[in-house]
Write an enzyme that holds these catalytic residues in place. Structure first.
Site, PDB file in Angstrom:
ATOM      1  CB  SER A 232      -0.936  -0.004   1.198  1.00  0.00           C
ATOM      2  OG  SER A 232      -0.209  -0.131   2.393  1.00  0.00           O
ATOM      3  CG  HIS A 260      -4.001  -1.404  -1.102  1.00  0.00           C
ATOM      4  ND1 HIS A 260      -4.552  -0.143  -1.227  1.00  0.00           N
ATOM      5  CD2 HIS A 260      -3.674  -1.538   0.199  1.00  0.00           C
ATOM      6  CE1 HIS A 260      -4.547   0.454  -0.049  1.00  0.00           C
ATOM      7  NE2 HIS A 260      -4.012  -0.373   0.836  1.00  0.00           N
ATOM      8  CE  LYS A 291      -7.224  -0.782   2.179  1.00  0.00           C
ATOM      9  NZ  LYS A 291      -7.328   0.321   3.146  1.00  0.00           N
TER      10      LYS A 291
HETATM   11  N1  PLP Z   1      -4.105  -4.574   5.015  1.00  0.00           N
HETATM   12  C1  PLP Z   1      -3.681  -3.629   4.175  1.00  0.00           C
HETATM   13  C2  PLP Z   1      -2.617  -3.968   3.180  1.00  0.00           C
HETATM   14  C3  PLP Z   1      -4.228  -2.331   4.217  1.00  0.00           C
HETATM   15  O1  PLP Z   1      -3.795  -1.380   3.391  1.00  0.00           O
HETATM   16  C4  PLP Z   1      -5.227  -2.052   5.188  1.00  0.00           C
HETATM   17  C5  PLP Z   1      -5.820  -0.708   5.306  1.00  0.00           C
HETATM   18  O2  PLP Z   1      -5.240   0.304   5.148  1.00  0.00           O
HETATM   19  C6  PLP Z   1      -5.628  -3.074   6.033  1.00  0.00           C
HETATM   20  C7  PLP Z   1      -5.056  -4.319   5.940  1.00  0.00           C
HETATM   21  C8  PLP Z   1      -6.699  -2.839   7.044  1.00  0.00           C
HETATM   22  O3  PLP Z   1      -7.953  -2.836   6.391  1.00  0.00           O
HETATM   23  P1  PLP Z   1      -9.252  -2.291   7.113  1.00  0.00           P
HETATM   24  O4  PLP Z   1      -9.338  -0.850   6.803  1.00  0.00           O
HETATM   25  O5  PLP Z   1     -10.371  -3.101   6.549  1.00  0.00           O
HETATM   26  O6  PLP Z   1      -9.053  -2.556   8.562  1.00  0.00           O
END
Ligand code: PLP
Length: 459
Positions: A232, A260, A291
């Site tokens: 990300s 992502h 997302k």
């Molecule tokens: N994993 C990754 C790679 C993320 O970018 C994010 C959120 O930014 C998450 C997990 C966490 O997701 P959530 O917003 O559903 O808690």
């Protein structure tokens, strides 16, 4: 004579109220010091307030902008009235930092499905899933997620952060090992911290290092390789073919966080595993509903049936946190219907982010329109083949000031600095959405060039 303890108590006696006050004063001093340190380092993060729905064109509190337009890719004509309705919510502020990759966060059908679920199933469950927090819509969504990813079963969580917090501790014991990319998302790192397995960290995307760590880990019962599908902060993609090949050679399982990637990577948007042709080799997927899939909230694990069954028995965020609100379930469920019903939305995203590099004869070479224009202007853009395009700047203050000046020019972007990214690697993370027009992207690049020159980031 007073006993020793009584003398001591009398000497240090302070009225209880005053003692509490001095503890609070001490805490305030510590907190002020910490906050001052963050301000001094230039890594202070403030919140900008959006006063419209999420989308490529937004309204931002205190910032003026002219009207813009929203057109939903692949939307049938009867929905045009909804688009016209949306015009009143839009403004000339171009949003380039949402994870709203497909523009579904404000899609009329997604909103309608949320409203309908709210109406039919209420505001919430006032319960965790296993007590009295499971409705038919939760079960249906889990089945739909498993079908979407072509896996045996799926389990919902309040967020993907929770899915990552729940997985490793429930699955791995001190007899096992987990091998994790050093730049994995914070929630994977935290989830791994909670488990008692042996921990190996391999260098980012470094397959030689992963292989060395897999060799070391042969002594353990299970080996689980854990990676983000798309990273990300850097916009790069895990070499899943190579990871799966090594996993197969060394008898390891593969876990991928697809936050992502879900909904837009791969020919039908199934994710990185589809993009790289390894859907049958990745054992476990965690991803988010927050997302591309409508952007409300929620996360899930999908994979082998017995694993999902075990998570329902052991995963702490599942057992000890409220179930997803019906409106959120309704929105995500509709987003999946849209993606499973037609490929138009996914294709519009691919067309927006990838271009044919005819000079090198590569089709879908993965360089974005944005990337190539920015690089031609002299910026360094991290990653490749992904709508996350981090403009690397290094200095936290520079990133933050440039982002402020971009907003003055009608472009909403945010500077990312420590602890979200490593010290000295501050950046502005730009995210392209299927809803951005070529003109939007050009406007963003022009503003970057102007602001970059102003701040000395460009010659
Ligand atoms: N994993 C990754 C790679 C993320 O970018 C994010 C959120 O930014 C998450 C997990 C966490 O997701 P959530 O917003 O559903 O808690």
């Amino acid at each position: 004579m007073w006993p020793g303890n009584a003398w001591r108590a009398a000497l240090f006696w302070v009225p209880r109220g005053r003692r509490a006050q001095s503890a609070l004063a001490q805490l305030r001093g510590i907190l002020e010091g910490e906050l001052e340190g963050i301000r001094g380092a230039g890594t202070w993060k403030s919140e900008r307030v959006i006063t419209s729905r999420q989308g490529p064109h937004i309204r931002v509190d205190g910032v003026s902008g002219g009207p813009g337009t929203v057109i939903f890719p692949g939307l049938p004509l009867p929905h045009l009235s909804c688009c016209i309705h949306l015009l009143s919510f839009t403004s000339g502020i171009l949003n380039f930092c949402a994870n709203n990759y497909l523009g579904l966060s404000s899609h009329p059908e997604v909103i309608q499905a949320g409203l309908q679920a709210l109406e039919q199933f209420g505001a919430g469950l006032s319960s965790v899933r296993f007590i009295c927090g499971t409705q038919s819509i939760h079960k249906n969504l889990e089945a739909k997620i498993a079908r979407f990813h072509q896996r045996e079963d799926a389990i919902l969580y309040p967020s993907c952060f929770d899915a990552n917090a729940g997985l490793f501790e429930a699955l791995l014991t001190p007899e096992d090992a987990v091998l994790s990319d050093e730049l994995n998302h914070a929630s994977i790192i935290d989830g791994i911290r909670l488990c008692k397995a042996h921990k190996y960290r391999y260098r980012h995307l470094d397959m030689a290092d992963l292989e060395a760590k897999l060799q070391e880990a042969q002594k353990h019962r299970l080996r689980l390789v854990a990676t983000d599908g798309a990273f990300s902060m850097d916009g790069d993609i895990a070499p899943l073919q190579e990871i799966c090949r090594l996993a197969s050679r060394y008898g390891a399982l593969v876990f991928v966080d697809e936050c992502h990637a879900t909904g837009f990577l791969g020919p039908t948007g199934r994710g990185t595993d589809e993009l790289l042709g390894v859907m049958d080799q990745v054992t476990i997927i965690n991803s988010t509903l927050g997302k591309a899939l409508g952007g409300a909230s929620g996360g899930y694990t999908t994979g082998p049936g017995p694993l999902v069954s075990l998570l329902r028995q052991r995963a702490r965020p599942y057992l000890f946190s409220n179930s997803l609100p019906p409106a959120v379930v309704g929105c995500a469920s509709k987003a999946l219907d849209l993606l499973m019903g037609s490929n138009t939305i996914v294709q519009s995203m691919a067309a927006k982010t990838q271009r044919c590099d005819s000079q090198q004869g590569r089709l879908g070479g993965g360089e974005t329109w944005f990337r190539s224009k920015m690089e031609a202007a002299g910026f360094t853009i991290s990653g490749a083949s992904h709508p996350i395009c981090p403009v690397m700047l290094g200095d936290a203050r520079l990133a933050s000031r440039m982002a402020d000046d971009m907003l003055k020019r009608g472009i909403f972007v945010i500077g990312f600095s420590y602890p979200v990214v490593p010290k000295g690697k501050a950046r502005i993370r730009v995210q392209i959405s299927a809803m951005h027009s070529k003109e939007d992207i050009d406007r963003c690049v022009e503003a970057f060039v102007e602001v970059g020159r102003l701040h000395g980031a460009l010659p």
